[in-house]
Design an enzyme around this catalytic site. Sequence first.
Site, PDB file in Angstrom:
ATOM      1  N   ASP A  61       0.902  -1.149  -0.093  1.00  0.00           N
ATOM      2  CA  ASP A  61       0.077  -0.140  -0.201  1.00  0.00           C
ATOM      3  C   ASP A  61       0.802   1.109   0.173  1.00  0.00           C
ATOM      4  O   ASP A  61       2.092   1.081   0.703  1.00  0.00           O
ATOM      5  CB  ASP A  61      -0.700   0.070   1.460  1.00  0.00           C
ATOM      6  CG  ASP A  61      -1.923   1.100   1.282  1.00  0.00           C
ATOM      7  OD1 ASP A  61      -1.524   2.113   1.717  1.00  0.00           O
ATOM      8  OD2 ASP A  61      -2.926   1.010   0.478  1.00  0.00           O
ATOM      9  N   GLU A  98      -4.575   2.503  -4.431  1.00  0.00           N
ATOM     10  CA  GLU A  98      -3.060   2.446  -4.453  1.00  0.00           C
ATOM     11  C   GLU A  98      -2.825   1.213  -3.551  1.00  0.00           C
ATOM     12  O   GLU A  98      -1.706   1.035  -3.072  1.00  0.00           O
ATOM     13  CB  GLU A  98      -2.855   3.492  -3.367  1.00  0.00           C
ATOM     14  CG  GLU A  98      -3.385   3.386  -2.014  1.00  0.00           C
ATOM     15  CD  GLU A  98      -4.758   4.136  -1.802  1.00  0.00           C
ATOM     16  OE1 GLU A  98      -5.244   4.066  -2.720  1.00  0.00           O
ATOM     17  OE2 GLU A  98      -5.110   4.449  -0.537  1.00  0.00           O
TER      18      GLU A  98
END
Length: 448
Positions: free
Chosen positions: A322, A366
Amino acid sequence: METSQTEPVAATPPASANAGSLGRRLVIATLLFCLIFTLFTVAVRTWSAWNANLATMTGELTLIDQVFQRTLSKAIWEMDRESLQTQLDSVSQVAPVGQVELRILRAGREPEVLEQHRGDQASSTLAPSLQRELVYEPYAGASEVVGKLTLMGDERVLWQRLAGEVASIVVTQIIQSLLLAGLIMWMFNSSVTVHVQAIARHLSQLSPANLRQTLRLERATTRRDELSLLEAGVNDLQDKLSAYLERQKQDELDLAAHRDRLAELVEERTVELREANSRLEELSRSDPLTGLANRRHFDELKEIEFRRAQRLGQPLSVLMCDVDFFKLYNDTYGHALGDECLQTVASTLKQVFARAGELSARIGGEEFAVLLPGSDAGQAHKAAERLRQAMAAHAVPHRSSQAAEHVTLSIGVAQYESATIASFDQLLQRADQALYRAKSLGRNRIAD
């Protein structure tokens, strides 16, 4: 006043009843050719099948060695006789194995030899064999040769497989040869013999008054068959049909040219359609922004690799990645630079995970996932550290980040464990939990 009258040309006498049949000679020649071709093809394909069976058995022995090597090494190191005997019994019962020989090596002692045979199976000179050293790692960084394992294939299995394949080859070749002979006979009878005889009977009734030249076939005059009848009929009608045949030939050439052009156009359209389908397939499996695999492609491959890990007992690890404080990055620099940031992360993933079988995918805004077949948790952790350092080397500025002055990644690592994990979703959930721990510990780090 005398009038001249053209005398009719004598008709060509029909073939005698005892004349040789061209169709019969063609059938005999075709059957002889099919017989020779069948014998040759069966011999070649049998030799190829034997070599293929040898290669298959060698691959099976290699796979068996990979499956049992670690457990045998451990049993020898721990001197667990019961487990060692159980493993040897298991190896000897596998179908391709005819004989198993294990040499146990201990310092200062003569090698101890354990053998297992399949029934009354004797040593084979035709079946392949495989010899490997058994190495045990009592602790990280240390290894010791504890024995030698020799696997010899079962020659009876080879012959059984070959017998089945040879029977299939023989049946297939016989059927093909019979079909070929039947096709040739049918085509000759329907395309040549019947029509030639009909044309000859029709032309024998026409007047030869306007013939200009005689057809002469370069063949033995003693032969009396269907072609002789055709020669007589063409000599009766050649002048009348010459102009028509020339026009027909030109028309056929024009038709052939149009047909070839049409075939080229069809081929061009087919190639274009194939390329378009290929591009469409690629787009459906990749993320348009980063070029990585998308969630759909990831979901297809994850189940394949998970079942392979279950079946072969191989390690399988997953990384969940992430981008730290990515929302703040978008708020600070804008979505255009945010897209460039994600592309930088994607290129870094491609660079770090470039081995065959490794798959990097974008599964969220993301969020990224990496599938690592054949890697245990330690190897996956090292790979994750390489990814984190490679991302740091790019030094993409991120002044709103609370973890560093540049863009960083938080990474969760999880390894498949057959005792506690029954599905890939459980493995992915563990990786996601590890990612959450990495975030809760301050981000820009790796958690297991």
